[in-house]
Design an enzyme around this catalytic site. Structure first.
Site, PDB file in Angstrom:
ATOM      1  CE  LYS A   1      -2.472   1.646   3.821  1.00 57.36           C
ATOM      2  NZ  LYS A   1      -2.422   3.066   3.803  1.00 57.36           N
TER       3      LYS A   1
ATOM      4  CG  ASP B   1      -5.241   4.498   1.511  1.00 57.46           C
ATOM      5  OD1 ASP B   1      -6.261   4.851   1.215  1.00 57.46           O
ATOM      6  OD2 ASP B   1      -4.865   4.371   2.874  1.00 57.46           O
TER       7      ASP B   1
ATOM      8  CE  LYS C   1      -8.130   6.647   4.216  1.00 50.04           C
ATOM      9  NZ  LYS C   1      -6.637   6.266   4.046  1.00 50.04           N
TER      10      LYS C   1
ATOM     11  CG  ASP D   1     -12.290  17.561  -6.274  1.00 51.81           C
ATOM     12  OD1 ASP D   1     -13.178  18.127  -6.684  1.00 51.81           O
ATOM     13  OD2 ASP D   1     -10.893  17.903  -6.269  1.00 51.81           O
TER      14      ASP D   1
ATOM     15  CB  THR E   1     -10.967   4.312  12.153  1.00 48.03           C
ATOM     16  OG1 THR E   1      -9.874   4.472  11.693  1.00 48.03           O
ATOM     17  CG2 THR E   1     -11.796   3.185  11.743  1.00 48.03           C
TER      18      THR E   1
ATOM     19  NE  ARG F   1       2.027   1.402  13.294  1.00 52.19           N
ATOM     20  CZ  ARG F   1       1.238   2.246  13.749  1.00 52.19           C
ATOM     21  NH1 ARG F   1       1.776   3.158  14.624  1.00 52.19           N
ATOM     22  NH2 ARG F   1      -0.065   2.337  13.631  1.00 52.19           N
TER      23      ARG F   1
HETATM   24  O1  C5P Z   1       1.138  -0.008  11.195  1.00 50.87           O
HETATM   25  P1  C5P Z   1      -0.346  -0.530  11.008  1.00 50.87           P
HETATM   26  O2  C5P Z   1      -0.511  -1.919  10.877  1.00 50.87           O
HETATM   27  O3  C5P Z   1      -1.354   0.095  12.153  1.00 50.87           O
HETATM   28  O4  C5P Z   1      -0.751   0.491   9.699  1.00 50.87           O
HETATM   29  C1  C5P Z   1      -2.136   0.455   9.224  1.00 50.87           C
HETATM   30  C2  C5P Z   1      -2.234   1.036   7.732  1.00 50.87           C
HETATM   31  O5  C5P Z   1      -3.674   1.196   7.637  1.00 50.87           O
HETATM   32  C3  C5P Z   1      -1.751   2.445   7.799  1.00 50.87           C
HETATM   33  O6  C5P Z   1      -1.168   2.673   6.574  1.00 50.87           O
HETATM   34  C4  C5P Z   1      -2.670   3.376   8.045  1.00 50.87           C
HETATM   35  O7  C5P Z   1      -2.724   4.732   7.823  1.00 50.87           O
HETATM   36  C5  C5P Z   1      -4.135   2.613   7.515  1.00 50.87           C
HETATM   37  N1  C5P Z   1      -5.270   2.737   8.289  1.00 50.87           N
HETATM   38  C6  C5P Z   1      -5.622   2.564   9.422  1.00 50.87           C
HETATM   39  N2  C5P Z   1      -6.900   2.499  10.055  1.00 50.87           N
HETATM   40  C7  C5P Z   1      -7.793   3.104   9.157  1.00 50.87           C
HETATM   41  C8  C5P Z   1      -7.466   3.388   7.846  1.00 50.87           C
HETATM   42  C9  C5P Z   1      -6.252   3.258   7.180  1.00 50.87           C
HETATM   43  O8  C5P Z   1      -4.748   2.178  10.220  1.00 50.87           O
HETATM   44  N3  C5P Z   1      -8.995   3.343   9.576  1.00 50.87           N
END
Ligand code: C5P
Length: 235
Positions: A32, A59, A61, A64, A115, A208
């Site tokens: 992503k 991603d 989002k 427009d 979220t 992560r």
């Molecule tokens: O490191 P981690 O597993 O938390 O990364 C989650 C990824 O998903 C990040 O790129 C974050 O921006 C994205 N994301 C999220 N929650 C959302 C939408 C997108 O964690 N509601």
């Protein structure tokens, strides 16, 4: 199964992104690219991922007017992107225009309610009392897929309600996934890979817990194995 675990490249430069890809190796096939990396590195980096035979979830989002979003969708399709996000609250005409522009070359994923917004903030933004954020998520998921989105991005906790509300075969992509023994980082409500798949997720975005693991390739394989067992149990 490997392409059901999408790893976000949440870093500031193409070199840092390539560093993560080198650690993960050939088994990780779906990445992503979000706003930070895209703003830093531009379309050239996205094309370079496609050239390395990696699939890309872009991603951005988009939100427009229909004509502007349609143009951006066409350009993303030209880059070889497989998934692209749009805001479901852009409305049916925006999503219809985006779907026409995609013309099957990429899958549009709709984002419903971020979220980061809770019930009180959502009520304030929309100027009406919101009783249930999940009900709003499901409503926007349904209208987005009716307008032509091929899937939804939602939290694992919403995956079951969303997958029951949208056409079967749609993608349900969930971030907020952690192994049972992981730190939460800045995520508040999380699920394990197995729980997310059992709830109806078709793919996970897992950052992560994989990229910061002492052995990222092994952490990736662990997510794949959890997914495989959950899917086998579900069928
Ligand atoms: O490191 P981690 O597993 O938390 O990364 C989650 C990824 O998903 C990040 O790129 C974050 O921006 C994205 N994301 C999220 N929650 C959302 C939408 C997108 O964690 N509601």
């Amino acid at each position: 199964m490997n392409d059901r675990i999408i790893v976000p490249l949440d870093v500031e430069s193409p070199a840092a992104a390539q560093g993560i890809m080198d650690l993960l190796g050939p088994d990780t096939t779906f990445y992503k690219v979000g706003l930070e990396l895209y703003t830093a590195s531009g379309p050239g980096f996205v094309s370079s991922l496609s050239a390395q035979e990696k699939e890309v979830f872009l991603d951005l989002k988009l939100h427009d007017i229909p004509n502007t979003v349609a143009g951006a969708v066409e350009r993303a399709a030209d880059l070889g992107v497989r998934f692209l996000t749009v805001h479901g609250t852009g409305g049916p005409r925006m999503i219809e225009a985006a779907a026409r522009a995609a013309s099957g070359r990429l899958t549009l994923l709709a984002v419903t309610v971020l979220t980061s917004l809770d019930r009180a903030e959502l009520s304030r933004v929309w100027g009406r009392e919101v009783d249930s954020v999940e009900a709003e998520v499901v409503r926007i998921a349904r209208s987005s897929t009716e307008a032509g989105a091929g899937g939804i991005v939602c939290s694992p906790r919403e995956a079951r309600a969303v997958s029951e509300a949208i056409p079967s075969g749609s993608e349900v992509v969930t971030p907020g996934v952690r192994f049972r023994d992981d730190a939460l980082d800045d995520q508040r409500r999380v699920s394990t890979p197995a729980e997310a798949f059992r709830s109806g997720a078709t793919r996970l975005v897992m950052g992560r817990p994989i990229t910061r693991a002492s052995d990222p390739a092994a952490a990736f394989q662990r997510a794949v194995e959890e997914g495989r067992s959950a899917m086998a149990g579900a069928s």
